[in-house]
Design a protein around this motif. Sequence first.
Motif, short mmCIF file in Angstrom:
data_model
loop_
_atom_site.label_atom_id
_atom_site.label_comp_id
_atom_site.label_asym_id
_atom_site.label_seq_id
_atom_site.Cartn_x
_atom_site.Cartn_y
_atom_site.Cartn_z
N ILE A 11 0.62 -1.51 -0.25
CA ILE A 11 0.02 0.01 -0.30
C ILE A 11 1.15 1.26 0.25
O ILE A 11 1.12 2.22 -0.46
CB ILE A 11 -1.12 -0.17 1.20
N GLU A 12 1.15 1.40 0.97
CA GLU A 12 2.87 1.66 0.38
C GLU A 12 3.67 2.52 -0.11
O GLU A 12 3.15 3.76 -0.80
CB GLU A 12 4.18 2.26 1.86
N ARG A 13 4.12 2.01 -1.18
CA ARG A 13 4.99 1.91 -2.31
C ARG A 13 3.86 2.24 -3.59
O ARG A 13 4.48 2.48 -4.25
CB ARG A 13 5.58 0.60 -2.51
N TYR A 14 2.42 1.18 -4.08
CA TYR A 14 1.84 1.34 -4.82
C TYR A 14 1.40 2.83 -5.00
O TYR A 14 1.22 3.78 -5.24
CB TYR A 14 0.88 0.53 -4.93
N SER A 15 1.04 3.74 -3.39
CA SER A 15 0.26 4.39 -2.90
C SER A 15 0.97 6.02 -3.21
O SER A 15 0.99 6.75 -4.58
CB SER A 15 -0.53 4.75 -1.72
N SER A 16 2.47 5.61 -3.30
CA SER A 16 3.92 6.96 -3.88
C SER A 16 3.69 6.83 -5.37
O SER A 16 3.49 7.77 -6.89
CB SER A 16 4.70 6.00 -3.59
N ARG A 19 0.42 7.57 -7.34
CA ARG A 19 0.29 9.62 -7.00
C ARG A 19 1.41 10.16 -8.03
O ARG A 19 0.87 11.33 -8.87
CB ARG A 19 0.75 9.74 -5.15
N SER A 20 2.29 9.62 -8.50
CA SER A 20 2.74 9.82 -9.35
C SER A 20 2.95 9.59 -10.68
O SER A 20 2.61 10.80 -12.04
CB SER A 20 4.47 9.40 -9.57
N SER A 21 2.55 8.84 -10.95
CA SER A 21 1.48 8.59 -12.43
C SER A 21 0.49 10.20 -12.45
O SER A 21 -0.11 9.59 -13.54
CB SER A 21 0.98 6.65 -11.95
N PHE A 22 -0.61 9.68 -11.86
CA PHE A 22 -2.07 11.01 -11.78
C PHE A 22 -1.33 12.33 -12.12
O PHE A 22 -1.65 12.76 -13.53
CB PHE A 22 -2.66 10.46 -10.29
N GLU A 67 -9.61 3.92 -13.94
CA GLU A 67 -9.55 2.88 -14.37
C GLU A 67 -8.53 2.28 -15.09
O GLU A 67 -7.68 0.78 -15.34
CB GLU A 67 -10.73 2.01 -15.01
N GLN A 68 -8.39 2.48 -16.25
CA GLN A 68 -7.23 2.80 -17.49
C GLN A 68 -5.84 2.65 -16.74
O GLN A 68 -4.63 2.57 -17.30
CB GLN A 68 -7.31 3.08 -19.07
N ILE A 69 -5.51 3.87 -15.80
CA ILE A 69 -4.05 4.09 -15.45
C ILE A 69 -3.98 2.48 -14.53
O ILE A 69 -2.69 2.40 -14.73
CB ILE A 69 -4.51 5.58 -14.70
N ILE A 70 -5.13 2.71 -13.25
CA ILE A 70 -4.43 1.70 -12.46
C ILE A 70 -4.69 0.55 -12.51
O ILE A 70 -3.76 -0.08 -12.23
CB ILE A 70 -5.75 1.60 -10.91
N THR A 71 -5.23 0.06 -13.95
CA THR A 71 -5.47 -1.47 -14.21
C THR A 71 -3.65 -1.71 -14.50
O THR A 71 -3.40 -2.66 -14.30
CB THR A 71 -6.19 -1.87 -15.31
N THR A 72 -2.59 -1.03 -15.13
CA THR A 72 -1.06 -1.60 -15.36
C THR A 72 -0.90 -1.15 -14.29
O THR A 72 0.27 -2.45 -13.52
CB THR A 72 -0.70 -0.54 -16.49
N VAL A 73 -0.70 0.15 -13.76
CA VAL A 73 0.29 0.48 -12.87
C VAL A 73 0.09 -0.37 -11.50
O VAL A 73 1.13 -0.43 -10.90
CB VAL A 73 -0.30 2.19 -12.08
N LEU A 74 -1.23 -0.42 -10.89
CA LEU A 74 -1.63 -1.83 -10.05
C LEU A 74 -1.13 -2.72 -10.18
O LEU A 74 -0.73 -3.67 -9.13
CB LEU A 74 -2.47 -1.60 -9.24
N PHE A 75 -0.78 -3.22 -10.94
CA PHE A 75 -0.29 -5.12 -11.59
C PHE A 75 1.19 -5.03 -10.84
O PHE A 75 2.27 -4.09 -12.39
CB PHE A 75 -0.67 -4.98 -12.87
N PRO A 76 1.00 -5.94 -10.66
CA PRO A 76 0.47 -7.65 -10.53
C PRO A 76 -0.04 -7.74 -8.82
O PRO A 76 -0.28 -8.40 -8.73
CB PRO A 76 1.33 -8.29 -10.88
N ALA A 77 0.75 -6.30 -8.48
CA ALA A 77 0.08 -6.38 -6.94
C ALA A 77 -1.23 -6.69 -6.02
O ALA A 77 -2.33 -6.95 -5.83
CB ALA A 77 0.91 -5.30 -6.10
N TRP A 78 -2.27 -5.92 -7.53
CA TRP A 78 -3.45 -5.58 -6.67
C TRP A 78 -4.36 -6.00 -8.74
O TRP A 78 -3.81 -5.74 -9.62
CB TRP A 78 -4.12 -4.36 -6.88
#
Length: 381
Positions: A11-16, A19-22, A67-78
Amino acid sequence: MINNDRLKRDIERYSSLLRSSFNAKLSNGDSSYNNAIGFKLQADKLILWLNEPSETILNADFKATIEQIITTVLFPAWTVLHSTSGLNLIARKNEPIESARALVFPLHYGLYKRIVVNSHEDTNLVENNQGLVGIQLMEGKNYFPSRTPHVGIMASTRSGKSTFIAYFLKNCKSYSELAVKRGAYDDHANPLIIIDPKLDANLSKFAKRENAEYIYPNFSANTNSFIETTNSTLKEVIDLMHSRADYLKNNPNVKFKDVFLAIDEALAITSGMSSKSKSAYMAQLDQLLLMSAALQIHVLVSSQSFMINQAISSFGRLQLGLRILLTKKVTKENAQYLFSDLDDKTINSLVLDQDNYGSLGIGIATEGAEVYPFKAPYINF
């Protein structure tokens, strides 16, 4: 089981990273960095809000972009569970009115993984915290027949459909037997009824091994013979439904032994029917799909296509709760029947991740408003 320490780190790593991706990807200047957008990443969802006034409009286009952003950015953790229900808004209680509403994006922590079946006798029944028994589809994903009684499976040739159906029906039979052991009323109905117009080798062997009622064509006989037998079989299941309804009147708390009617290659069944036979077939199938669930009768329909009034009626299609599309690539064309709510943006965001077991048996599935990647069990025998 979720490793809480690992989840906290992720959560800490992917939140950062989010934030950068947005900041980098949102084109109109709004970003979490300048406090126009806020979010909170959790194990099962991402909550995202705008701090009004904002240049961004909280609408379907914005939802699709996120949704398009988070689909790839959160992969493979989510894994992002794509919603087809429009804007999923929640109220943020005790927050300023400028940020009192938020979008929710449902997530699955980790990737869905196949289960491996090593024997004809293996079953994968599970029980949840509410005592409901279900059938394991993947690691972390189960199907509960009492909640979602009817199933639709669409797949092309050599997609792994027959193998998956055999696995699924084996577990359906075990589910029915367990229900009887736990007190369900046994009226001695066969728990498995299979209608197979193409005499599939895998299903034929499975039906014989499991003592299922197996309806198949005699290719040396008149085509009408199979059609008549098919309609007669549906009539018999309807008669069972009616007899159970009569019994229920005097025994209102009774739960019956579960019966699963599986219709394979439904498009092949109706293609050879006269208009009169087809009308009778569709009417009986609609009746079962509408009325049988409360009497523990379940219907599974599989087909290479679910065109209206071909494999199934438009009304019947609406009754299918669990819907599975087996395909290596999801397109608007192959998703339009069972996943008509998927738009082009959502389809382009879907990730069908590969594993070590090849591309057979992969696709997408839904049981309501959320679409998730699907991997059929690997049969290791």
